[in-house]
Design a protein around this motif. Structure first.
Motif, PDB file in Angstrom:
ATOM      1  N   LEU A   1       0.714  -1.225   0.063  1.00 24.86           N
ATOM      2  CA  LEU A   1      -0.129  -0.032  -0.055  1.00 24.86           C
ATOM      3  C   LEU A   1       0.647   1.251  -0.115  1.00 24.86           C
ATOM      4  O   LEU A   1       0.557   2.135  -0.667  1.00 24.86           O
ATOM      5  N   LEU A   2       1.743   1.261   0.798  1.00 26.09           N
ATOM      6  CA  LEU A   2       2.673   2.614   0.703  1.00 26.09           C
ATOM      7  C   LEU A   2       3.613   2.511  -0.733  1.00 26.09           C
ATOM      8  O   LEU A   2       3.593   3.888  -1.009  1.00 26.09           O
ATOM      9  N   LEU A   3       3.880   1.487  -1.420  1.00 21.70           N
ATOM     10  CA  LEU A   3       4.478   1.520  -2.674  1.00 21.70           C
ATOM     11  C   LEU A   3       3.430   2.128  -3.646  1.00 21.70           C
ATOM     12  O   LEU A   3       3.736   2.933  -4.542  1.00 21.70           O
ATOM     13  N   LEU A   4       2.363   1.635  -3.699  1.00 20.79           N
ATOM     14  CA  LEU A   4       1.244   2.361  -4.386  1.00 20.79           C
ATOM     15  C   LEU A   4       0.912   3.924  -4.303  1.00 20.79           C
ATOM     16  O   LEU A   4       0.712   4.392  -5.306  1.00 20.79           O
ATOM     17  N   ALA A   5       0.844   4.202  -2.914  1.00 20.72           N
ATOM     18  CA  ALA A   5       0.616   5.681  -2.673  1.00 20.72           C
ATOM     19  C   ALA A   5       1.859   6.347  -3.069  1.00 20.72           C
ATOM     20  O   ALA A   5       1.533   7.673  -3.465  1.00 20.72           O
ATOM     21  N   ALA A   6       3.148   6.004  -3.143  1.00 26.38           N
ATOM     22  CA  ALA A   6       4.194   6.687  -3.583  1.00 26.38           C
ATOM     23  C   ALA A   6       4.304   6.725  -4.948  1.00 26.38           C
ATOM     24  O   ALA A   6       4.959   7.552  -5.550  1.00 26.38           O
ATOM     25  N   ASP A   7       3.366   5.985  -5.771  1.00 25.06           N
ATOM     26  CA  ASP A   7       3.672   6.081  -7.201  1.00 25.06           C
ATOM     27  C   ASP A   7       2.323   6.860  -7.860  1.00 25.06           C
ATOM     28  O   ASP A   7       0.982   6.261  -8.152  1.00 25.06           O
ATOM     29  N   PRO A   8       2.190   8.105  -7.893  1.00 30.55           N
ATOM     30  CA  PRO A   8       0.991   8.965  -8.285  1.00 30.55           C
ATOM     31  C   PRO A   8       0.735   8.545  -9.892  1.00 30.55           C
ATOM     32  O   PRO A   8       1.435   8.046 -10.746  1.00 30.55           O
ATOM     33  N   ASP A   9      -0.507   9.325 -10.333  1.00 32.47           N
ATOM     34  CA  ASP A   9      -1.012   8.875 -11.694  1.00 32.47           C
ATOM     35  C   ASP A   9      -0.122   9.571 -12.761  1.00 32.47           C
ATOM     36  O   ASP A   9      -0.039   9.091 -13.690  1.00 32.47           O
ATOM     37  N   LEU A  10       0.474  10.741 -12.384  1.00 33.49           N
ATOM     38  CA  LEU A  10       1.329  11.583 -13.368  1.00 33.49           C
ATOM     39  C   LEU A  10       2.629  11.910 -12.531  1.00 33.49           C
ATOM     40  O   LEU A  10       2.453  12.601 -11.441  1.00 33.49           O
ATOM     41  N   THR A  11       3.747  11.998 -13.240  1.00 31.70           N
ATOM     42  CA  THR A  11       4.787  12.432 -12.650  1.00 31.70           C
ATOM     43  C   THR A  11       5.524  13.045 -14.008  1.00 31.70           C
ATOM     44  O   THR A  11       5.229  12.803 -15.281  1.00 31.70           O
ATOM     45  N   LEU A  12       6.337  13.950 -13.624  1.00 35.63           N
ATOM     46  CA  LEU A  12       7.200  14.787 -14.403  1.00 35.63           C
ATOM     47  C   LEU A  12       8.683  15.395 -14.189  1.00 35.63           C
ATOM     48  O   LEU A  12       8.717  15.614 -12.903  1.00 35.63           O
TER      49      LEU A  12
ATOM     50  N   VAL B   1       3.057   4.537 -21.364  1.00 35.35           N
ATOM     51  CA  VAL B   1       2.960   5.110 -20.137  1.00 35.35           C
ATOM     52  C   VAL B   1       4.051   5.926 -20.003  1.00 35.35           C
ATOM     53  O   VAL B   1       4.242   6.914 -18.869  1.00 35.35           O
ATOM     54  N   THR B   2       4.988   6.217 -20.743  1.00 34.38           N
ATOM     55  CA  THR B   2       6.110   7.097 -20.588  1.00 34.38           C
ATOM     56  C   THR B   2       6.167   8.213 -21.985  1.00 34.38           C
ATOM     57  O   THR B   2       6.179   7.551 -23.025  1.00 34.38           O
ATOM     58  N   TYR B   3       6.224   9.373 -21.810  1.00 33.14           N
ATOM     59  CA  TYR B   3       6.282  10.322 -23.078  1.00 33.14           C
ATOM     60  C   TYR B   3       7.313  11.078 -22.821  1.00 33.14           C
ATOM     61  O   TYR B   3       7.718  11.498 -21.576  1.00 33.14           O
ATOM     62  N   ARG B   4       8.272  11.455 -24.017  1.00 32.24           N
ATOM     63  CA  ARG B   4       9.275  12.170 -23.935  1.00 32.24           C
ATOM     64  C   ARG B   4       9.434  13.524 -24.771  1.00 32.24           C
ATOM     65  O   ARG B   4       8.748  13.104 -26.011  1.00 32.24           O
TER      66      ARG B   4
END
Length: 105
Positions: A7-18, A68-71
């Motif tokens: 659960l902690l790992l899922l909470a640390a991985d948000p829907d969107l990162t930049l 899932v990854t855009y550059r």
């Protein structure tokens, strides 16, 4: 204990990162924006935008799919302090936004 860790790992991985590389550089420079999006059938469009104050300087948009990854690579000539914004628009009208500052001297 394993459930709590998951659960902690899922909470640390948000829907969107930049991420923006480099965050401080000298003009002219090549900026690389890397955006990660969690796959979701509600996702519709991902936009990467560069802003200075209230002015939009650049925009690159992509329809979201299974990727899932855009550059985004931008050759940057302007100097100053700016903000990169990743904006995720969804089918239900909701939106997610992440902002990262960067500076070009």
């Amino acid at each position: 204990m394993a459930l709590l860790l998951a659960l902690l790992l899922l909470a640390a991985d948000p829907d969107l990162t930049l991420t923006v590389r480099p965050q401080v550089s000298f003009a002219p420079t090549s900026l690389v924006l890397t955006t990660r999006v969690q796959p979701d059938p509600r996702n519709r469009i991902l936009c990467c935008v560069a802003v200075a104050g209230e002015f939009e300087l650049r925009r690159s948009c992509f329809p979201t799919s299974d990727a899932v990854t855009y550059r985004v690579d931008w050759l940057w000539y302007e100097t100053g302090t700016f903000e990169a914004v990743a904006l995720l628009l969804r089918n239900d009208g909701s939106r997610r936004e992440v902002r990262v500052p960067f500076e070009v001297r």
